[in-house]
Design an enzyme around this catalytic site. Structure first.
Site, mmCIF file in Angstrom:
data_model
loop_
_atom_site.group_PDB
_atom_site.id
_atom_site.type_symbol
_atom_site.label_atom_id
_atom_site.label_comp_id
_atom_site.label_asym_id
_atom_site.label_seq_id
_atom_site.Cartn_x
_atom_site.Cartn_y
_atom_site.Cartn_z
ATOM 1 N N GLY A 33 38.086 72.350 125.844
ATOM 2 C CA GLY A 33 37.276 73.281 125.049
ATOM 3 C C GLY A 33 38.175 74.207 124.252
ATOM 4 C CG ASN A 34 37.295 75.754 120.770
ATOM 5 O OD1 ASN A 34 36.584 76.743 120.636
ATOM 6 N ND2 ASN A 34 36.937 74.557 120.322
ATOM 7 N NE ARG A 35 42.900 81.026 123.620
ATOM 8 C CZ ARG A 35 43.197 81.264 124.897
ATOM 9 N NH1 ARG A 35 42.378 81.972 125.638
ATOM 10 N NH2 ARG A 35 44.318 80.814 125.409
#
Ligand code: PMT
Length: 404
Positions: A208-210
Site C-alpha cells: 500500500g502507500n501513505r
C-alpha cells in the site's frame, strides 16, 4: 458579483470586532444588503448601533427579541441569506458552530441556513493551534464551510503569531470569489479518485502507500458544493466520506480502473488524486506466508489508468507525487498520460503531500506553462483545480460547440 446579494455578517466577541464594521461598510458600498447578527460577547466590544448606522438595517443580538418591531427572525434571516460570513470568528464561536449549537442568535441563524458559510477567524495563536480548534475547523471544512487562514503578526495581547483577523479587503475578495464559483459545475458529472490502492500479497498482507484520501476528498467536496454530480472512487480512507457524493469503494488498482471506466461514461471531468499502486505481486499466496529467513516478491506492473484513458474526451487532471525534479517529472507525466493538467506536489516538503491538511502545488500544462501556488488547505487547492476545469470546459464548448 456582490451587488444585490443578501449577506449575513456574524460578529463574535473579539477585539477585532471593530474590523467587522469596516467589512460591513465595504459590503454595503459593493451593493450588498447586510444583516448583522452579534453574539452576546461581541456586544462587549462594539455597540449594535455602529452596525445599524452602517447597514441601515436592524441588528439581531438576541434569539428571543423577534417580537420587537423591526427585528428579523433568525430563521427568516438564515433562509434569505445568499452567504453568511462570520468575522471575527472566535475559537468559542467556531466550536459552537462545529457542534451545531443554536442557543444564541448567530448559532441559530447558521443552523437555519443552507447558504455558503465563510469564516474569518481571530484568536490568540495558541488557541488557533489547539487540538480542539484544529478539529473544529476540520469539521466545518468537511461540511463545506470556507475557513480562512488567520493572518500572522502582532496581536492585541502583544503576542506574535498566527491569529489575526484577515483584513476586510481579503474577506470581501473571498466573498466575491465564492459568488463567482457558486454552482458553476451545475449539470456536470465529475469523477474524483482518492486514497491509495492495496495489492494483496497473501490473505493478511498487502502493498500500500501513505495516501490518506484527504486531497481527493477535498476535490469531491468542493465539486459537490459547486453543483456537480460527483462520483468518488476511493481506496481505504483516513477521513470521513463527504455527504452528497456517490462513493465507490475499491481495493486494488485494477478495481479502481474498472470503476473509473464505468463512471467516466457520463462525466465531463476526471480528477485523479488517488495514489494507485504501480505494481502488484505476480501471484497472491492462498495462505498466510510463514515466517522464514527471506521472502522474495515478484512484482508486475499495474495498468497506468490515466494513460489508458487517452481516447476519453473529458477533461483529465492528474497529480504527480514527486520527491525531486518536480517540474521536469510533472512535464514528462503531462505528455505520457496525455492529460489537460498535472498538479505536481513535492511530497517530501513539510505540510505538503501525504496525510497533511495542506498542500503546495504547481500546475503544469501541456503547452509547457507552469503556475505555482502557495501552501494552502487542500480545500483551497481543490477550488483552484476546479476553477481551471470550469475554464477548460468552457473553452472546449467554444471549440466544439455541440459535438462533445
Ligand atoms: O491522499 P492524501 O494523503 O491527501 O495525499 C495526497 C496525494 C499526495 C496522494 C496526492 O496529492 C497525489 O499526489 N496523488 C497522486 C499520487 C500518485 O500516484 O502520483 P504518481 O506520480 O505516481 O501518478 C501520476 C498520476 O497518475 C496520478 O494522478 C495517479 O493517480 C495516476 N496513476 C498512477 C498510477 C497508475 N497505475 N495509474 C494512474 O492513473
Amino acid at each position: 458579483m456582490i451587488a444585490g446579494r443578501r449577506i449575513v455578517l456574524g460578529v463574535s466577541g473579539s477585539i477585532a470586532a471593530f474590523k467587522g464594521v469596516a467589512l460591513a461598510s465595504q459590503l454595503v458600498k459593493a451593493g450588498a444588503s447586510v444583516d448583522v447578527v452579534m453574539t452576546p460577547s461581541a456586544r462587549r466590544f462594539i455597540a449594535p448601533l455602529s452596525f445599524r448606522a452602517i447597514t441601515g438595517r436592524p441588528v439581531l443580538t438576541e434569539l428571543w427579541d423577534e417580537e420587537s418591531s423591526d427585528a428579523i427572525g433568525h430563521v427568516a434571516l438564515g433562509r434569505a441569506a445568499d452567504l453568511i460570513v462570520i468575522a471575527p470568528a472566535t475559537a468559542a464561536t467556531i466550536a459552537r458552530l462545529a457542534h451545531g449549537m443554536a442557543d444564541d442568535a448567530l448559532g441559530a441563524t447558521v443552523l437555519a441556513s443552507s447558504a455558503p458559510l465563510l469564516i474569518a477567524p481571530a484568536m490568540e495563536p495558541h488557541m488557533w493551534a489547539a487540538a480542539a480548534t484544529v478539529e473544529n475547523v476540520t469539521i466545518l471544512r468537511r461540511r463545506g464551510a470556507i475557513v480562512m487562514e488567520p493572518g500572522e503578526g502582532r496581536l492585541a495581547s502583544g503576542q506574535i503569531g498566527r491569529g489575526r483577523l484577515p483584513e476586510p479587503e481579503e474577506i470581501v475578495d473571498a466573498i466575491a470569489r465564492e459568488f463567482e464559483r457558486e454552482q458553476d459545475l451545475m449539470g456536470r458529472h465529475v469523477v474524483v479518485t482518492a486514497g491509495g490502492t492495496r495489492e494483496a500479497i497473501d490473505p493478511v498482507r498487502f502493498i500500500g502507500n501513505r495516501s490518506s484520501g484527504k486531497m481527493g476528498v477535498a476535490v469531491a467536496e468542493q465539486a459537490r458544493r459547486r453543483g456537480a454530480r460527483v462520483t468518488l472512487i476511493h481506496g481505504p480512507l483516513q477521513v470521513a466520506l463527504p455527504a452528497g457524493v456517490e462513493a465507490v469503494a475499491v481495493e486494488s488498482t485494477r478495481e479502481m480502473e474498472e470503476a473509473i471506466h464505468s463512471a467516466v461514461r457520463t462525466a465531463s471531468a476526471l480528477v485523479m488524486a488517488a495514489a494507485p499502486a504501480d505494481f502488484r505481486p505476480s501471484a497472491i499466496a492462498g495462505q498466510k506466508i510463514k515466517r522464514r529467513a527471506s521472502v522474495t516478491l515478484d512484482l508486475v506492473p499495474n495498468p497506468d489508468i490515466l494513460a489508458r484513458l487517452a481516447d476519453w474526451r473529458g477533461i483529465k487532471v492528474g497529480f504527480a507525487a514527486e520527491t525531486d525534479d518536480v517540474i521536469e517529472n510533472a512535464r514528462a507525466k503531462v505528455t505520457a498520460k496525455r492529460v489537460d493538467l498535472i498538479v505536481a506536489n513535492d511530497v517530501s516538503e513539510e505540510g505538503s503531500g501525504f496525510g497533511t491538511d495542506t498542500n503546495r502545488v504547481t500546475f503544469v500544462f501541456p503547452d509547457g506553462r507552469v503556475e505555482s501556488r502557495p501552501l494552502q488547505t487542500k480545500s483551497a487547492v481543490a477550488d483552484d483545480i476546479l476553477d481551471l476545469i470550469v475554464g477548460l470546459l468552457a473553452l472546449k464548448e467554444v471549440v466544439q460547440p455541440s459535438s462533445t
